[in-house]
Design an enzyme around this catalytic site. Sequence first.
Site, PDB file in Angstrom:
ATOM      1  CG  PHE A 104      17.148   0.858  46.099  1.00  0.00           C
ATOM      2  CD1 PHE A 104      15.976   0.023  45.711  1.00  0.00           C
ATOM      3  CD2 PHE A 104      17.219   2.119  45.832  1.00  0.00           C
ATOM      4  CE1 PHE A 104      14.942   0.578  45.403  1.00  0.00           C
ATOM      5  CE2 PHE A 104      15.981   2.626  45.152  1.00  0.00           C
ATOM      6  CZ  PHE A 104      14.938   1.821  45.065  1.00  0.00           C
ATOM      7  CG  ASP A 120      19.574   2.000  51.668  1.00  0.00           C
ATOM      8  OD1 ASP A 120      18.634   2.328  52.574  1.00  0.00           O
ATOM      9  OD2 ASP A 120      19.835   2.536  50.509  1.00  0.00           O
ATOM     10  CE1 TYR A 169       9.837   5.348  50.227  1.00  0.00           C
ATOM     11  CE2 TYR A 169      10.526   7.788  50.697  1.00  0.00           C
ATOM     12  CZ  TYR A 169      11.079   6.459  49.880  1.00  0.00           C
ATOM     13  OH  TYR A 169      11.787   6.394  49.106  1.00  0.00           O
ATOM     14  CE  LYS A 170      11.841   1.707  51.120  1.00  0.00           C
ATOM     15  NZ  LYS A 170      11.012   1.562  49.888  1.00  0.00           N
ATOM     16  NE  ARG A 218       9.535  -5.148  47.110  1.00  0.00           N
ATOM     17  CZ  ARG A 218      10.311  -4.015  47.063  1.00  0.00           C
ATOM     18  NH1 ARG A 218      11.571  -4.061  47.261  1.00  0.00           N
ATOM     19  NH2 ARG A 218       9.651  -2.827  46.917  1.00  0.00           N
TER      20      ARG A 218
END
Length: 413
Positions: free
Chosen positions: A134, A211, A236-237, A385
């Site tokens: 990322f 991560d 928050y995912k 995505r």
Amino acid sequence: MTEDNTTPETAHRLDATDPLGSYRDRFVGAETPLVYFDGNSLGRPVRATADRLARFVADDWGGRLIRGWDEQWYEQPLVLGDRLGRVVLGAAPGQTAVGDSTTVLLYKTARAAVDAQVRADPARREIVIDTDNFPTDRYLAEGIAAERGLTVRWVEVDPAAGVTADLLAPALGPQTALVWLSHVAYRSGFVADGPGLTRLAHEAGALVLWDLSHSVGSVPLALDEWAADLAVGCTYKYLNGGPGSPAFGYVAARHHALLAQPITGWMGHRDPFLMGPGFHPSPGIRSLLSGTPPITGMLPMQDMLDLIEEVGMDAIRAKSLRLTGYALELAQAWLAPLGVTVGSPADEATRGGHVTLLHPGMREVTARLWKQDVIPDYRDPHGLRIGLSPLSTSFTEVHQGMAAVRDELAGLG
């Protein structure tokens, strides 16, 4: 006669036989016709969260006021951290804390790791990280290397896959201080071999920072079993903590006396309210804290943890694989004839909770879909995505969304 699995009736049948189908009703917005393909970026709020927030404002904040710190809030980063460890991380108590952003916690843990490694062996001056990690992880690795006079060693990976032992092994050696990896690749959804890569790094004398942002709450984790050193993830995912909800940091207990995080603040002091001269770190995971914890931001994820604990991560993973497998089946039938290729693993053992579909027109298609309340996201190069949060996504929603992608692609000039 072979059944046509692309019909709406198939999607309805899959929903009707889904043992987790009823959980969708527990999320705000699930009753609307909007198709949400971005649960791996921001999860839907759990309905119970509205009541929790209202009670907090009226009772905890409004009623207890500053007394809340003594009664609950001071310990909340560690209490919630222990719950995350038990429900989704596979981590024993006393190793996880909640607070700060993902970026800040990645910086804290990575800096602490490389500093400890260099103190122990000045030859260990390399951070190993892959070229498709990322962006924040890559930028931080470069920044820390510049700050501490280290070198970044890049592992070249296929953006449609991820880091494997064969790719990582040649980058490791007596110069390696830290290996920095994502468990699930943000672009492809590739699931790395957590225990295997950790073991490989340890054999070279390196520490590993994982991560977990694209795996926690979607893919089962077992940090203690992996012998993981450090891990950070957002909430928050798939943990549905809401926009900007605080991240978590994991530091294995065996490292607590060896690692010193660099952002020393009063909440990490062994006696915060002494407010005296000099910083003396709190023992254990509390030393990872810096400033005043974001208590309000910790509230929503607790409702999602309730659901995850009720269902179990194995059942969530099974539903996730059914959803992504169904999306790939529709992609093969509908989108491959339009020139779409899949930028995610076909093998479900190495596929996380999202899939990426590749086509030169996907940026335009994504913009058009958003106007129709069909919400995927776009990632260069040419990737649409699809993030399918298992408890809040239905098979009918997947069918409707994939049909919309097909129709927009077919309509490109």
